[in-house]
Enzyme design. Structure first.
Site, PDB file in Angstrom:
ATOM      1  N   SER A 134       0.764  -5.677  -0.352  1.00  0.00           N
ATOM      2  CA  SER A 134       1.919  -5.831  -1.185  1.00  0.00           C
ATOM      3  C   SER A 134       1.573  -5.842  -2.871  1.00  0.00           C
ATOM      4  CB  SER A 134       2.302  -7.218  -1.017  1.00  0.00           C
ATOM      5  OG  SER A 134       2.910  -7.368   0.468  1.00  0.00           O
ATOM      6  N   HIS A 155       4.378   0.575   2.834  1.00  0.00           N
ATOM      7  CA  HIS A 155       4.518  -0.749   2.660  1.00  0.00           C
ATOM      8  C   HIS A 155       5.738  -1.468   3.284  1.00  0.00           C
ATOM      9  CE1 HIS A 155       5.684  -4.434  -0.198  1.00  0.00           C
ATOM     10  NE2 HIS A 155       4.718  -4.713   0.833  1.00  0.00           N
ATOM     11  N   GLU A 167       8.328   1.163   1.373  1.00  0.00           N
ATOM     12  CA  GLU A 167       7.839   1.752   0.201  1.00  0.00           C
ATOM     13  C   GLU A 167       6.880   2.833   0.287  1.00  0.00           C
ATOM     14  OE1 GLU A 167       8.968  -1.395  -3.214  1.00  0.00           O
ATOM     15  OE2 GLU A 167       7.299  -1.805  -2.256  1.00  0.00           O
ATOM     16  N   ASN A 206       8.874  -5.660  -5.300  1.00  0.00           N
ATOM     17  CA  ASN A 206       8.288  -6.863  -5.873  1.00  0.00           C
ATOM     18  C   ASN A 206       8.412  -7.019  -7.829  1.00  0.00           C
ATOM     19  OD1 ASN A 206       7.987  -8.117  -3.711  1.00  0.00           O
ATOM     20  ND2 ASN A 206       5.863  -7.682  -3.210  1.00  0.00           N
TER      21      ASN A 206
HETATM   22  N1  LIG Z   1       3.505 -11.456   4.669  1.00  0.00           N
HETATM   23  C1  LIG Z   1       4.623 -10.775   4.115  1.00  0.00           C
HETATM   24  O1  LIG Z   1       5.638 -11.176   4.025  1.00  0.00           O
HETATM   25  C2  LIG Z   1       3.989  -9.221   3.874  1.00  0.00           C
HETATM   26  C3  LIG Z   1       5.150  -8.318   3.470  1.00  0.00           C
HETATM   27  C4  LIG Z   1       4.620  -6.783   3.249  1.00  0.00           C
HETATM   28  C5  LIG Z   1       3.152  -6.728   3.086  1.00  0.00           C
HETATM   29  N2  LIG Z   1       2.446  -7.788   3.529  1.00  0.00           N
HETATM   30  C6  LIG Z   1       0.753  -7.543   3.269  1.00  0.00           C
HETATM   31  O2  LIG Z   1       0.509  -7.030   4.712  1.00  0.00           O
HETATM   32  C7  LIG Z   1      -0.762  -7.491   4.851  1.00  0.00           C
HETATM   33  C8  LIG Z   1      -1.156  -8.575   5.960  1.00  0.00           C
HETATM   34  O3  LIG Z   1      -0.426  -9.607   5.486  1.00  0.00           O
HETATM   35  P1  LIG Z   1       0.103 -10.658   6.739  1.00  0.00           P
HETATM   36  O4  LIG Z   1       1.060 -11.512   6.028  1.00  0.00           O
HETATM   37  O5  LIG Z   1       0.287 -10.047   8.006  1.00  0.00           O
HETATM   38  O6  LIG Z   1      -1.188 -11.358   6.806  1.00  0.00           O
HETATM   39  P2  LIG Z   1      -1.871 -12.308   8.253  1.00  0.00           P
HETATM   40  O7  LIG Z   1      -2.728 -13.389   7.249  1.00  0.00           O
HETATM   41  O8  LIG Z   1      -0.731 -12.860   9.032  1.00  0.00           O
HETATM   42  O9  LIG Z   1      -2.866 -11.265   8.933  1.00  0.00           O
HETATM   43  C9  LIG Z   1      -3.677 -10.486   8.395  1.00  0.00           C
HETATM   44  C10 LIG Z   1      -4.887 -10.354   9.656  1.00  0.00           C
HETATM   45  O10 LIG Z   1      -5.873  -9.383   9.498  1.00  0.00           O
HETATM   46  C11 LIG Z   1      -6.866  -9.941  10.153  1.00  0.00           C
HETATM   47  N3  LIG Z   1      -7.897  -9.376   9.524  1.00  0.00           N
HETATM   48  C12 LIG Z   1      -8.827  -9.913   8.710  1.00  0.00           C
HETATM   49  N4  LIG Z   1      -9.709  -8.917   8.382  1.00  0.00           N
HETATM   50  C13 LIG Z   1      -9.514  -8.003   9.282  1.00  0.00           C
HETATM   51  C14 LIG Z   1     -10.564  -7.063   9.683  1.00  0.00           C
HETATM   52  N5  LIG Z   1     -11.781  -6.643   8.851  1.00  0.00           N
HETATM   53  N6  LIG Z   1     -10.318  -6.162  10.553  1.00  0.00           N
HETATM   54  C15 LIG Z   1      -9.006  -6.444  11.445  1.00  0.00           C
HETATM   55  N7  LIG Z   1      -8.191  -7.510  11.102  1.00  0.00           N
HETATM   56  C16 LIG Z   1      -8.548  -8.083  10.195  1.00  0.00           C
HETATM   57  C17 LIG Z   1      -6.766 -11.305  10.487  1.00  0.00           C
HETATM   58  O11 LIG Z   1      -7.279 -11.523  11.429  1.00  0.00           O
HETATM   59  C18 LIG Z   1      -4.985 -11.450  10.479  1.00  0.00           C
HETATM   60  O12 LIG Z   1      -4.768 -11.526  11.908  1.00  0.00           O
HETATM   61  C19 LIG Z   1      -1.395  -8.090   3.200  1.00  0.00           C
HETATM   62  O13 LIG Z   1      -2.215  -6.919   2.634  1.00  0.00           O
HETATM   63  C20 LIG Z   1      -0.028  -8.265   2.562  1.00  0.00           C
HETATM   64  O14 LIG Z   1       0.083  -8.068   1.101  1.00  0.00           O
HETATM   65  C21 LIG Z   1       2.707  -8.969   3.688  1.00  0.00           C
END
Ligand SMILES: NC(=O)c1ccc[n+]([C@@H]2O[C@H](COP(=O)([O-])OP(=O)(O)OC[C@H]3O[C@@H](n4cnc5c(N)ncnc54)[C@H](O)[C@@H]3O)[C@@H](O)[C@H]2O)c1
Length: 298
Positions: A134, A155, A167, A206
């Site tokens: 994000s 995204h 996106e 954002n």
């Molecule tokens: N939370 C939101 O609303 C949202 C919305 C859009 C985009 N994002 C983006 O999505 C991504 C994930 O966010 P999230 O909210 O799902 O986070 P989260 O913390 O819920 O999940 C992240 C996951 O990644 C795993 N992980 C970490 N290192 C890893 C690796 N080396 N190999 C495989 N898995 C690995 C972790 O174990 C965890 O399960 C981020 O880049 C965030 O910016 C988040």
């Protein structure tokens, strides 16, 4: 682009993407994997360890069960989607993938090392390596690979199975054909609504939303208006489904702070400067809906 089958690609460049992977199965990765599987793609989900795999699988199963319960999906389609999903803790299992979407924790070093790892194992030179970040520049992940022209941002919005918007974020090095293929895939195979964004902080949504939420928090902080009146103003006066203070709680105050810091640090836009109150709320562990208390109690 039609629904993918694994044989569609034989002998062709991968304009039809059938073999996909998602790295990370947290909140977003699980949702993205579900979307891919429901759309007929073969999906491998890669995680850090078996506990994270179990949690990711449970998250997807729960979401699919809820979709069946609500009549959005048949039990048969749910089972078929689950059958298209495999899980691994070894990134080498992603060797034959045509599209990999990285949705791991929002940490630049973690993501760069994932992209370097994907670059080393994914054999198809036409494969697309995407990030769901994000807030981080896509070019930094592209530069961790030997094929920066094959890297872009895809995204999704939370919850990925529900929100239509995606996106498509091209870095200065993303090939036009990669952007076009990703856009067609998102639109025609996943049935989502792609928009094109530059590799700039906040992309489109954002970049607009975060300054708005910060402005509302500044308004509250200064005693200008109550949170209830700020929210009522935007719901009842502008037909927004939710006011900005409640929305900040829903997004997560830590996520809002992180996004504001990243937009402000690169652009210097004063509207994105994180309000002190937001930092203090995060310091206090008051993160919004996910922690049970933010500006409101849940
Ligand atoms: N939370 C939101 O609303 C949202 C919305 C859009 C985009 N994002 C983006 O999505 C991504 C994930 O966010 P999230 O909210 O799902 O986070 P989260 O913390 O819920 O999940 C992240 C996951 O990644 C795993 N992980 C970490 N290192 C890893 C690796 N080396 N190999 C495989 N898995 C690995 C972790 O174990 C965890 O399960 C981020 O880049 C965030 O910016 C988040």
């Amino acid at each position: 682009m039609t629904a993918p089958t694994d044989t569609d690609n034989e002998g062709k460049t991968p304009m039809v993407i059938a073999r996909t992977a998602v790295v990370g199965s947290g909140l977003m990765g699980a949702g993205i994997a579900e979307v891919l599987a429901k759309s007929g793609c073969d999906v491998i989900v890669s995680e850090v360890d078996t506990a994270a795999v179990d949690a990711g699988r449970a998250r997807i199963e729960k979401s699919l069960a809820k979709a069946v319960e609500r009549g959005k999906l048949t039990a048969g389609d749910s089972e078929a989607a689950l059958a298209r999903l495999r899980f691994t803790t070894d990134i080498a299992d992603l060797a034959d993938r045509q599209l990999v979407i990285e949705a791991a924790s929002e940490n630049e070093e973690v993501k760069r090392s994932i992209f370097a790892g994907l670059d080393a194992v994914v054999t198809d030179e036409h494969a697309i390596l995407a990030s769901n970040t994000s807030s981080m520049p896509i070019i930094r992940f592209a530069q961790a690979t030997t094929r920066p022209e094959r890297v872009l941002g895809i995204h999704f919005f939370n919850p990925a199975p529900v929100q239509p918007l995606v996106e498509i974020v091209s870095s200065v090095l993303t090939a036009e054909e990669v952007r076009e293929t990703a856009t067609a895939f998102v639109s025609e195979v996943l049935g989502k609504a792609p928009v094109q964004a530059s590799d700039r902080p906040g992309f489109i949504v954002n970049a607009l939303l975060i300054p708005y939420l910060c402005s509302a928090i500044r308004m509250l902080e200064s005693g200008y208006a109550t949170k209830e009146d700020i929210d009522a103003g935007m719901v009842k006066g502008c037909a927004h489904p939710m006011g900005p203070i409640a929305l900040a709680d829903l997004v997560g105050l830590d996520t809002c702070l992180f996004a504001a810091e990243s937009i402000f640090s690169e652009t210097g836009d004063p509207a994105a400067k994180p309000p002190v109150l937001l930092s203090r709320m995060v310091d206090a562990g008051l993160l919004g809906v996910k922690s049970g208390r933010g500006f409101y109690e849940y």
